[in-house]
Design a protein around this motif. Structure first.
Motif, mmCIF file in Angstrom:
data_model
loop_
_atom_site.group_PDB
_atom_site.id
_atom_site.type_symbol
_atom_site.label_atom_id
_atom_site.label_comp_id
_atom_site.label_asym_id
_atom_site.label_seq_id
_atom_site.Cartn_x
_atom_site.Cartn_y
_atom_site.Cartn_z
ATOM 1 N N GLU A 200 0.824 -1.209 0.000
ATOM 2 C CA GLU A 200 0.000 0.000 0.000
ATOM 3 C C GLU A 200 0.865 1.268 0.000
ATOM 4 O O GLU A 200 0.343 2.375 -0.005
ATOM 5 C CB GLU A 200 -0.914 0.000 1.227
ATOM 6 C CG GLU A 200 -1.935 -1.130 1.211
ATOM 7 C CD GLU A 200 -2.746 -1.208 2.483
ATOM 8 O OE1 GLU A 200 -3.952 -0.932 2.424
ATOM 9 O OE2 GLU A 200 -2.171 -1.547 3.538
ATOM 10 N N MET A 201 2.178 1.105 -0.005
ATOM 11 C CA MET A 201 3.101 2.238 0.039
ATOM 12 C C MET A 201 3.677 2.532 -1.340
ATOM 13 O O MET A 201 3.813 1.633 -2.167
ATOM 14 C CB MET A 201 4.270 1.937 0.991
ATOM 15 C CG MET A 201 3.868 1.733 2.417
ATOM 16 S SD MET A 201 5.332 1.367 3.429
ATOM 17 C CE MET A 201 4.591 1.277 5.052
ATOM 18 N N SER A 202 4.084 3.788 -1.554
ATOM 19 C CA SER A 202 4.811 4.134 -2.779
ATOM 20 C C SER A 202 6.228 3.578 -2.663
ATOM 21 O O SER A 202 6.697 3.265 -1.557
ATOM 22 C CB SER A 202 4.869 5.657 -2.947
ATOM 23 O OG SER A 202 5.721 6.219 -1.951
ATOM 24 N N ILE A 203 6.923 3.497 -3.781
ATOM 25 C CA ILE A 203 8.315 3.005 -3.766
ATOM 26 C C ILE A 203 9.164 3.884 -2.854
ATOM 27 O O ILE A 203 9.956 3.390 -2.058
ATOM 28 C CB ILE A 203 8.910 2.963 -5.188
ATOM 29 C CG1 ILE A 203 8.281 1.831 -5.988
ATOM 30 C CG2 ILE A 203 10.421 2.787 -5.156
ATOM 31 C CD1 ILE A 203 8.725 1.769 -7.431
ATOM 32 N N THR A 204 8.990 5.189 -2.959
ATOM 33 C CA THR A 204 9.780 6.132 -2.147
ATOM 34 C C THR A 204 9.527 5.906 -0.667
ATOM 35 O O THR A 204 10.463 5.849 0.138
ATOM 36 C CB THR A 204 9.432 7.586 -2.532
ATOM 37 O OG1 THR A 204 9.623 7.735 -3.935
ATOM 38 C CG2 THR A 204 10.297 8.578 -1.794
ATOM 39 N N GLU A 205 8.268 5.766 -0.293
ATOM 40 C CA GLU A 205 7.896 5.548 1.110
ATOM 41 C C GLU A 205 8.472 4.227 1.614
ATOM 42 O O GLU A 205 9.062 4.158 2.697
ATOM 43 C CB GLU A 205 6.364 5.531 1.188
ATOM 44 C CG GLU A 205 5.786 5.639 2.569
ATOM 45 C CD GLU A 205 4.266 5.700 2.570
ATOM 46 O OE1 GLU A 205 3.713 5.905 3.660
ATOM 47 O OE2 GLU A 205 3.630 5.522 1.508
ATOM 48 N N LYS A 206 8.337 3.182 0.814
ATOM 49 C CA LYS A 206 8.828 1.867 1.209
ATOM 50 C C LYS A 206 10.352 1.869 1.338
ATOM 51 O O LYS A 206 10.905 1.314 2.297
ATOM 52 C CB LYS A 206 8.383 0.819 0.175
ATOM 53 C CG LYS A 206 8.818 -0.590 0.504
ATOM 54 C CD LYS A 206 8.408 -1.570 -0.578
ATOM 55 C CE LYS A 206 9.086 -2.903 -0.378
ATOM 56 N NZ LYS A 206 8.998 -3.776 -1.521
ATOM 57 N N ASN A 207 11.053 2.505 0.375
ATOM 58 C CA ASN A 207 12.521 2.517 0.394
ATOM 59 C C ASN A 207 13.099 3.151 1.652
ATOM 60 O O ASN A 207 14.202 2.826 2.067
ATOM 61 C CB ASN A 207 13.078 3.236 -0.835
ATOM 62 C CG ASN A 207 13.110 2.354 -2.062
ATOM 63 O OD1 ASN A 207 12.964 1.135 -1.972
ATOM 64 N ND2 ASN A 207 13.297 2.964 -3.210
ATOM 65 N N LYS A 208 12.364 4.075 2.254
ATOM 66 C CA LYS A 208 12.863 4.755 3.457
ATOM 67 C C LYS A 208 12.919 3.835 4.662
ATOM 68 O O LYS A 208 13.686 4.068 5.585
ATOM 69 C CB LYS A 208 11.976 5.966 3.779
ATOM 70 C CG LYS A 208 12.151 7.106 2.816
ATOM 71 C CD LYS A 208 11.231 8.253 3.171
ATOM 72 C CE LYS A 208 11.365 9.365 2.138
ATOM 73 N NZ LYS A 208 10.360 10.416 2.346
#
Length: 192
Positions: free
Chosen positions: A165-173
């Motif tokens: 449910e997260m964007s790639i940017t959000e998940k990568n953090k």
């Protein structure tokens, strides 16, 4: 600097490319002409990432890194662990893997789990290893349509949504691979 990520998984390439930025020219296995299924014969994540990176270095003589990731579920004594990709069989099907996991966790109250990534970097014939871990839990059902693998059923600690449910940017953090890549990038910036 050219750096081969020993994978053809487009999701992984996309995630890592975003993190590396323009500092490195990231190449996939396809980019270097490697069309074999890299060996994963070890019984640890560290062993598998090392085996894959050594194969690329020995056969293509290019600076490279390889990862291996496992989902470790507390109530299942660390399963699926090193066998995460082929948990439900050699076909490596994410849907089958999730179905098996949810089946094994039916009626199990303890849903604590963690994702762990081991990365092996071979830079000028020197081996360096990095690790990333994210704690969380397995949801009762799939949630979200992004990501890959177990992302639809893994909810990281401190969040009320799954990786899917997260964007790639959000998940990568916050994710395991992101943490391991960040450690590797910090190392590379100090040596280049």
């Amino acid at each position: 600097m050219k750096l081969c990520f020993a994978t053809n998984n487009l999701h992984k390439i996309e995630e890592v490319s975003e993190m590396l930025g323009n500092t490195f020219e990231l190449l996939s296995l396809k980019d270097i002409g490697c069309e074999v299924d890299l060996p994963e014969n070890q019984d640890t994540l560290e062993g598998n990432s090392l085996e894959k990176a050594q194969y690329v270095w020995q056969h293509y003589n290019i600076n490279c890194f390889a990862d291996d990731t496992g989902l470790e579920v507390e109530a299942l004594q660390g399963e699926p662990g090193v066998y995460s990709a082929r948990y439900a069989g050699p076909q490596r099907n994410s849907e089958d893997n999730i179905n098996l996991l949810l089946q094994k966790l039916q009626e199990v109250p303890n849903r604590k789990a963690r994702f762990r990534t081991s990365i092996t970097l071979i830079l000028n014939n020197q081996v360096h290893q990095f690790e990333g871990i994210v704690q969380g839990r397995i949801t009762e059902r799939r949630q979200g349509g992004r990501g890959f693998g177990y992302d639809p059923v893994f909810m990281p600690e401190g969040f009320n949504k799954t990786f899917a449910e997260m964007s790639i940017t959000e998940k990568n953090k916050i994710d395991h691979r992101g943490k391991a890549i960040q450690a590797m990038v910090a190392f590379l910036q100090n040596v280049s």
